[in-house]
Design a protein around this motif. Structure first.
Motif, PDB file in Angstrom:
ATOM      1  N   PHE A 134       0.827  -1.211   0.000  1.00  0.00           N
ATOM      2  CA  PHE A 134       0.000   0.000   0.000  1.00  0.00           C
ATOM      3  C   PHE A 134       0.863   1.264   0.000  1.00  0.00           C
ATOM      4  O   PHE A 134       2.066   1.222   0.286  1.00  0.00           O
ATOM      5  CB  PHE A 134      -0.981   0.009   1.177  1.00  0.00           C
ATOM      6  N   GLU A 135       0.228   2.411  -0.319  1.00  0.00           N
ATOM      7  CA  GLU A 135       0.917   3.694  -0.382  1.00  0.00           C
ATOM      8  C   GLU A 135       0.164   4.722   0.464  1.00  0.00           C
ATOM      9  O   GLU A 135      -0.866   5.241   0.039  1.00  0.00           O
ATOM     10  CB  GLU A 135       1.006   4.201  -1.832  1.00  0.00           C
ATOM     11  N   ILE A 136       0.664   4.984   1.640  1.00  0.00           N
ATOM     12  CA  ILE A 136       0.071   6.008   2.497  1.00  0.00           C
ATOM     13  C   ILE A 136       0.559   7.379   2.020  1.00  0.00           C
ATOM     14  O   ILE A 136       1.757   7.605   1.869  1.00  0.00           O
ATOM     15  CB  ILE A 136       0.467   5.811   3.965  1.00  0.00           C
ATOM     16  N   VAL A 137      -0.377   8.308   1.788  1.00  0.00           N
ATOM     17  CA  VAL A 137      -0.005   9.643   1.313  1.00  0.00           C
ATOM     18  C   VAL A 137      -0.290  10.721   2.357  1.00  0.00           C
ATOM     19  O   VAL A 137       0.218  11.843   2.252  1.00  0.00           O
ATOM     20  CB  VAL A 137      -0.728   9.991   0.000  1.00  0.00           C
ATOM     21  N   LYS A 138      -1.082  10.378   3.367  1.00  0.00           N
ATOM     22  CA  LYS A 138      -1.427  11.377   4.383  1.00  0.00           C
ATOM     23  C   LYS A 138      -1.664  10.686   5.722  1.00  0.00           C
ATOM     24  O   LYS A 138      -2.340   9.657   5.788  1.00  0.00           O
ATOM     25  CB  LYS A 138      -2.678  12.156   3.956  1.00  0.00           C
ATOM     26  N   ILE A 139      -1.093  11.249   6.783  1.00  0.00           N
ATOM     27  CA  ILE A 139      -1.254  10.733   8.144  1.00  0.00           C
ATOM     28  C   ILE A 139      -1.690  11.895   9.022  1.00  0.00           C
ATOM     29  O   ILE A 139      -1.009  12.917   9.087  1.00  0.00           O
ATOM     30  CB  ILE A 139       0.060  10.130   8.677  1.00  0.00           C
ATOM     31  N   THR A 140      -2.821  11.734   9.713  1.00  0.00           N
ATOM     32  CA  THR A 140      -3.355  12.836  10.508  1.00  0.00           C
ATOM     33  C   THR A 140      -3.675  12.382  11.926  1.00  0.00           C
ATOM     34  O   THR A 140      -4.392  11.390  12.128  1.00  0.00           O
ATOM     35  CB  THR A 140      -4.648  13.397   9.872  1.00  0.00           C
ATOM     36  N   PHE A 141      -3.122  13.109  12.895  1.00  0.00           N
ATOM     37  CA  PHE A 141      -3.473  12.923  14.297  1.00  0.00           C
ATOM     38  C   PHE A 141      -4.354  14.095  14.716  1.00  0.00           C
ATOM     39  O   PHE A 141      -3.949  15.248  14.599  1.00  0.00           O
ATOM     40  CB  PHE A 141      -2.228  12.885  15.178  1.00  0.00           C
ATOM     41  N   SER A 142      -5.550  13.792  15.191  1.00  0.00           N
ATOM     42  CA  SER A 142      -6.427  14.863  15.661  1.00  0.00           C
ATOM     43  C   SER A 142      -5.872  15.401  16.983  1.00  0.00           C
ATOM     44  O   SER A 142      -4.985  14.782  17.595  1.00  0.00           O
ATOM     45  CB  SER A 142      -7.846  14.325  15.864  1.00  0.00           C
ATOM     46  N   PRO A 143      -6.363  16.544  17.469  1.00  0.00           N
ATOM     47  CA  PRO A 143      -5.872  17.088  18.746  1.00  0.00           C
ATOM     48  C   PRO A 143      -5.974  16.112  19.912  1.00  0.00           C
ATOM     49  O   PRO A 143      -5.159  16.152  20.828  1.00  0.00           O
ATOM     50  CB  PRO A 143      -6.774  18.315  18.963  1.00  0.00           C
ATOM     51  N   ASN A 144      -6.947  15.202  19.871  1.00  0.00           N
ATOM     52  CA  ASN A 144      -7.080  14.228  20.961  1.00  0.00           C
ATOM     53  C   ASN A 144      -6.388  12.904  20.642  1.00  0.00           C
ATOM     54  O   ASN A 144      -6.510  11.937  21.407  1.00  0.00           O
ATOM     55  CB  ASN A 144      -8.547  13.996  21.310  1.00  0.00           C
ATOM     56  N   PHE A 146      -6.671  10.885  17.760  1.00  0.00           N
ATOM     57  CA  PHE A 146      -7.313   9.927  16.834  1.00  0.00           C
ATOM     58  C   PHE A 146      -6.526   9.900  15.523  1.00  0.00           C
ATOM     59  O   PHE A 146      -6.290  10.931  14.909  1.00  0.00           O
ATOM     60  CB  PHE A 146      -8.759  10.350  16.570  1.00  0.00           C
ATOM     61  N   LEU A 147      -6.153   8.709  15.102  1.00  0.00           N
ATOM     62  CA  LEU A 147      -5.305   8.540  13.922  1.00  0.00           C
ATOM     63  C   LEU A 147      -6.126   8.185  12.685  1.00  0.00           C
ATOM     64  O   LEU A 147      -6.939   7.253  12.700  1.00  0.00           O
ATOM     65  CB  LEU A 147      -4.268   7.444  14.171  1.00  0.00           C
ATOM     66  N   THR A 148      -5.902   8.946  11.619  1.00  0.00           N
ATOM     67  CA  THR A 148      -6.513   8.682  10.324  1.00  0.00           C
ATOM     68  C   THR A 148      -5.421   8.697   9.265  1.00  0.00           C
ATOM     69  O   THR A 148      -4.522   9.540   9.320  1.00  0.00           O
ATOM     70  CB  THR A 148      -7.558   9.759   9.967  1.00  0.00           C
ATOM     71  N   VAL A 149      -5.458   7.765   8.333  1.00  0.00           N
ATOM     72  CA  VAL A 149      -4.495   7.769   7.228  1.00  0.00           C
ATOM     73  C   VAL A 149      -5.258   7.789   5.909  1.00  0.00           C
ATOM     74  O   VAL A 149      -6.445   7.430   5.855  1.00  0.00           O
ATOM     75  CB  VAL A 149      -3.545   6.548   7.274  1.00  0.00           C
ATOM     76  N   GLU A 150      -4.572   8.201   4.876  1.00  0.00           N
ATOM     77  CA  GLU A 150      -5.159   8.174   3.540  1.00  0.00           C
ATOM     78  C   GLU A 150      -4.249   7.361   2.632  1.00  0.00           C
ATOM     79  O   GLU A 150      -3.061   7.661   2.490  1.00  0.00           O
ATOM     80  CB  GLU A 150      -5.312   9.592   2.991  1.00  0.00           C
ATOM     81  N   GLU A 151      -4.818   6.308   2.046  1.00  0.00           N
ATOM     82  CA  GLU A 151      -4.072   5.450   1.134  1.00  0.00           C
ATOM     83  C   GLU A 151      -4.377   5.863  -0.295  1.00  0.00           C
ATOM     84  O   GLU A 151      -5.482   6.306  -0.603  1.00  0.00           O
ATOM     85  CB  GLU A 151      -4.467   3.993   1.371  1.00  0.00           C
ATOM     86  N   LYS A 152      -3.405   5.739  -1.160  1.00  0.00           N
ATOM     87  CA  LYS A 152      -3.518   6.242  -2.526  1.00  0.00           C
ATOM     88  C   LYS A 152      -4.769   5.752  -3.236  1.00  0.00           C
ATOM     89  O   LYS A 152      -5.450   6.517  -3.928  1.00  0.00           O
ATOM     90  CB  LYS A 152      -2.271   5.852  -3.317  1.00  0.00           C
ATOM     91  N   ASP A 153      -5.108   4.481  -3.098  1.00  0.00           N
ATOM     92  CA  ASP A 153      -6.266   3.911  -3.781  1.00  0.00           C
ATOM     93  C   ASP A 153      -7.460   3.682  -2.854  1.00  0.00           C
ATOM     94  O   ASP A 153      -8.615   3.816  -3.273  1.00  0.00           O
ATOM     95  CB  ASP A 153      -5.896   2.586  -4.452  1.00  0.00           C
TER      96      ASP A 153
END
Length: 207
Positions: A134-144, A146-153
């Motif tokens: 897989f190809e992760i293009v975005k990794i986001t940690f919210s202020p509290n 919570f982890l969210t990632v965005e995969e290319k496809d």
């Protein structure tokens, strides 16, 4: 200051060494606390390693600097102010001024909401990128946290608050990517919820 000799990197100057440490002049060479200087410079200049030696011939301090190599763009907040920089494979945040510009043209990953406590989980994600498909293009940690990632496809993937599950979650992402590649189903995915990796939830676009 002219008796400070820097090797290993052309990015930093004698002024950088002085301004980012407790080194004050005049000082006798024997009284320079090299271990303290190494810790200060490593922390303040986002370095991978620093080695400082006292030398009599030629007289002065020899500072060997090992810089970090950025693999992602990074953003952090300090006192509600956004700070832009970069992240290396160990999950360490690197300030913009401490990076060679020539190393930046191939970066494809963005990290938002970086904090010191997220270093380990970021490092595990970067290791997985080398080992999986897989190809992760975005990794986001919210202020509290919570982890969210965005995969290319696959698009947006919710991973949640449990860093101890990250390797299991990354394995599932890889399995999903391989499975969906066979039938192009990923084009219909809106988001994937892996906060409970034993019960993945896939939301598809509604016509």
């Amino acid at each position: 200051m002219q008796n400070i000799r820097i090797t290993g990197s052309e990015l930093f100057s004698q002024n950088d060494v002085v301004n980012n440490s407790s080194l004050k002049f005049p000082v006798r060479l024997i009284f320079v606390k090299t271990n303290l200087l190494e810790k200060e410079l490593k922390q303040n200049l986002s370095l991978k390693n620093v080695s400082i030696n006292r030398e009599l011939f030629p007289f002065g301090l020899k500072v060997y600097i090992n810089t970090r190599i950025p693999i992602a763009y990074g953003e952090r907040k300090i006192n509600d102010k956004k700070i832009l920089g970069f992240i290396d494979k160990d999950g360490i945040f690197i300030n913009k001024q401490n990076v060679y510009e020539k190393n930046l043209n191939k970066l494809t990953i963005e990290v938002f909401g970086w904090k010191e406590k997220f270093k380990k989980i970021l490092s595990e994600i970067f290791i997985a990128l080398d080992n999986y498909e897989f190809e992760i293009v975005k990794i986001t940690f919210s202020p509290n946290g919570f982890l969210t990632v965005e995969e290319k496809d696959l698009g947006t993937i919710f991973l949640g608050f449990k860093p101890d599950l990250i390797n299991y979650q990354l394995q599932i992402i890889n399995n999903l990517k391989n499975e969906f590649k066979k039938n192009s189903f990923s084009k219909e995915i809106d988001n994937i919820d892996l906060t409970n990796p034993d019960k993945p939830k896939i939301k598809v676009f509604k016509p």
